[in-house]
Design a protein around this motif. Sequence first.
Motif, mmCIF file in Angstrom:
data_model
loop_
_atom_site.group_PDB
_atom_site.id
_atom_site.type_symbol
_atom_site.label_atom_id
_atom_site.label_comp_id
_atom_site.label_asym_id
_atom_site.label_seq_id
_atom_site.Cartn_x
_atom_site.Cartn_y
_atom_site.Cartn_z
ATOM 1 N N TYR A 36 -41.473 -4.065 56.521
ATOM 2 C CA TYR A 36 -41.664 -2.839 57.293
ATOM 3 C C TYR A 36 -41.782 -1.663 56.323
ATOM 4 N N PRO A 37 -42.619 -0.679 56.634
ATOM 5 C CA PRO A 37 -42.735 0.491 55.758
ATOM 6 C C PRO A 37 -41.446 1.308 55.755
ATOM 7 N N ALA A 38 -41.087 1.800 54.590
ATOM 8 C CA ALA A 38 -39.882 2.621 54.472
ATOM 9 C C ALA A 38 -40.134 4.013 55.033
ATOM 10 N N PRO A 39 -39.147 4.631 55.678
ATOM 11 C CA PRO A 39 -39.317 6.003 56.178
ATOM 12 C C PRO A 39 -39.556 6.968 55.014
ATOM 13 N N MET B 281 -39.097 10.101 54.711
ATOM 14 C CA MET B 281 -38.066 11.106 54.485
ATOM 15 C C MET B 281 -36.930 10.591 53.616
ATOM 16 N N LEU B 282 -36.836 9.272 53.443
ATOM 17 C CA LEU B 282 -35.773 8.694 52.617
ATOM 18 C C LEU B 282 -36.246 8.379 51.203
ATOM 19 N N LEU B 283 -37.493 8.692 50.894
ATOM 20 C CA LEU B 283 -38.057 8.333 49.593
ATOM 21 C C LEU B 283 -38.053 9.474 48.597
ATOM 22 N N GLY B 284 -37.512 10.624 48.970
ATOM 23 C CA GLY B 284 -37.451 11.760 48.062
ATOM 24 C C GLY B 284 -38.836 12.195 47.618
ATOM 25 N N ASP B 285 -38.994 12.399 46.298
ATOM 26 C CA ASP B 285 -40.271 12.849 45.746
ATOM 27 C C ASP B 285 -41.148 11.696 45.276
ATOM 28 N N CYS B 286 -40.705 10.469 45.489
ATOM 29 C CA CYS B 286 -41.489 9.311 45.070
ATOM 30 C C CYS B 286 -42.725 9.166 45.962
ATOM 31 N N ASP B 287 -43.865 9.004 45.346
ATOM 32 C CA ASP B 287 -45.132 8.840 46.069
ATOM 33 C C ASP B 287 -45.345 7.346 46.326
ATOM 34 N N VAL B 288 -45.160 6.923 47.569
ATOM 35 C CA VAL B 288 -45.158 5.501 47.911
ATOM 36 C C VAL B 288 -46.390 5.151 48.737
ATOM 37 N N VAL B 289 -47.039 4.061 48.379
ATOM 38 C CA VAL B 289 -48.145 3.504 49.146
ATOM 39 C C VAL B 289 -47.689 2.171 49.724
ATOM 40 N N HIS B 290 -47.821 2.003 51.031
ATOM 41 C CA HIS B 290 -47.439 0.749 51.684
ATOM 42 C C HIS B 290 -48.670 -0.141 51.846
ATOM 43 N N LEU B 291 -48.550 -1.366 51.360
ATOM 44 C CA LEU B 291 -49.648 -2.316 51.440
ATOM 45 C C LEU B 291 -49.171 -3.612 52.078
#
Length: 395
Positions: free
Chosen positions: A324-327, A329-339
């Motif tokens: 499941y993709p992480a929310p 708002m809980l990832l801080g400043d990390c730029d996350v791409v869900h694949l």
Amino acid sequence: MALRFALALFSPSYLHPDEWLQGPQPAYAILRQRNAALTWEFSGEQPVRSILPILLFNGPLLALVPGSPTWLLYATRVQAWLVSCVVAALLPEACGLWPMLTFLVRPFSNTAETLLVLSVERLSRSRGSVLLGALIGLGLFTRISFAAWIAPLGVRLLRRGVSFGDAFRTVAGALSTILLSVLTDYLYYGRLTLTPLNNLMYNSDSGNLSQHGLHPHYLHMLNLLILLGPLALQSWSLADARVQGALLGTLILSLAPHQEMRFLLPGWALLVSASRLRKSRFMLPYTVALVLFYGFLHQSQVITTATRLATICGNGTATWIKSYPAPGMLLGDCDVVHLYGDAATATTFPTDYVVAPRSLGLPFREVSSSLFYFNLDDPGWPAGLSIYDKREHGK
């Protein structure tokens, strides 16, 4: 209450992305003025989510706490627990049942809808009032299914007789929250829009629903049986407006080919309130089994891994694969791409870090791992959800 509090705050499972995407995340984006990733429901020419219920049920604590992922996580969970306390006060007989200990301690819009349905049921036992009308208006902008759950309750009230004054106060209360909801949506979306109507039109098109998964029309009957468990063996009176509301809502929702168990929580609550709750020796083991699955195993550790990634990643980049993709708002400043790829995707996609199940066997250095990760859609061994540092291998 203590058990619900512990499960609300410390349960490691993740029931569905919508528990974050339809409530806490948009509330966070609005209150913190952050560019958090919002879903299609809040974009386009016909947005389908109303802002007022989101802010009322998710916003208060998010507006007060510091902005770190850990603070935001526990503020969201405490807020959900507080909402569940109101549900428990309205339906004390359900406090030990598994839906109360899992779904109803999460910030789903269905939890808010359940609270509003139970509140309307309680207030409609006597007479009309401004508060009753205000809750009806708010419920209509919370979820469109709300109208089906409460329709027989309204008929019950009318049969008992409603004075002109009570009717006027009820209508005035409903109009007040309807107008406030429309105004709030206007201020947020920048144009006049009726989100419940947009929602109804969207869900009336099976082509739209096919993007979210299509199910057989009878699935909701099975979902309701799972929610009730041994309670399904009891008998209810069809003359009871609560039973009528539960059946009407379930029937109408069954017409749509996209069906999820949480959609039926208000109907489950109405049936529990109308039942005699005879003791069953099967209830305790059934509740324990479902709480273990939904409260501890289902997509376990995704949320915990998200807060860890925020600390490890900083303002770097990460790829999140096969869960499941992480929310956001809980990832801080990390730029996350869900694949939704495989090991090859994780190897080739340019990024600093990779979050993936350990069963993929990625060749990168593991910097953090949650061992008790369980994914029904893609079970694998060894178990676990890990954060890998890909920088040493190059992006």
